[in-house]
Write an enzyme that holds these catalytic residues in place. Sequence first.
Site, short mmCIF file in Angstrom:
data_model
loop_
_atom_site.label_atom_id
_atom_site.label_comp_id
_atom_site.label_asym_id
_atom_site.label_seq_id
_atom_site.Cartn_x
_atom_site.Cartn_y
_atom_site.Cartn_z
N TYR A 61 0.84 -1.19 0.00
CA TYR A 61 0.00 0.00 0.00
C TYR A 61 0.88 1.26 0.00
CZ TYR A 61 -4.04 -2.95 1.22
OH TYR A 61 -5.03 -3.90 1.24
N ALA A 62 0.76 2.02 -1.08
CA ALA A 62 1.53 3.26 -1.24
C ALA A 62 3.01 3.03 -1.00
CB ALA A 62 0.98 4.37 -0.34
#
Length: 326
Positions: A61-62
């Site tokens: 995630y990111a």
Amino acid sequence: MDYVKLGNTGLDVSRICLGCMSFGVAERWHHPWILNEERSRPIIKQALELGVNFFDTANVYADGTSEEIIGRALKDYANRDEIVIASKVHFRMHQGPNGAGLSRKAIMSEIDKSLMRLGTNYVDLYQIHRWDYNTPIEETMEALHDVVKAGKARYIGASAMYAWQFLKALHVAEKNGWTRFVSMQNHLNLIYREEEREMLPLCKSEKIGVIPYSPLASGRLARDWSETTLRSETDQMQKIKYDATAAQDRLVVERVTAIAEKYGVPRIHIALAWLLQKEPVSAPIIGATKVSQLEEAVAALSITLTPEDIASLEEPYVPHPVVGAV
């Protein structure tokens, strides 16, 4: 807030889990709608104040910045012994060989990197994000067992796969005396119910806790059909999951609207109440980008649908192409 045991464990989790894919550095990922740290922290703080103790993130995630934001916020706002941090491993984290997957090398490397970003010496739940077709499941399960025995994870879970794959993993662990999966994070909501065919009965039989992602179908169950958001306009994965069946899904959303009007509550209450009453669901994962969205999700715990309500919500559903597991 209500709390339940996660599957057949002694672990107490809030009935609402805060999904943290919405938090991170936008420039480090392909989702322009994610929130930076300054905008993420009020949501995390409010979640804790509402009694949420369950937070789900992933290394991918990111590009790891979701874990960093969650780690710093929880260190500032929470008692580590009371909260449950879940993370995941599988997707590519660097170019070149061994940058993705569920090999022993990848798992042992990525758990340490996740712990460093989270600022903790263990995660409560370490999940395989997808099935790895290029690594023997025996190698994966033994590595996960060793992660638990090393004290770097308390429990292990899985996400988004076919039921035969999940059963094979459970069998391999049991056969070898290794740690078993205790949870399944799968795609389940009122407009995507394919998991009811095999996965949910399997999880119920094996006493596996189910923590569904996308419980509001990326917001489609929570807003007017014609309303759009930055995420709905730019999230290509959402389009892949739902656009092909939009005409049929609209009928379900209309039923959600009708029952919400009957009770005088927002649509989100009805969509989540349906999920919360479905066995063996432990805690839907809510991806909030506003404090109000989180507050509405928690308020859904007060709604109990009648058998007639549930039948009405489920009646228009038609089979959907399988997504998530592939």
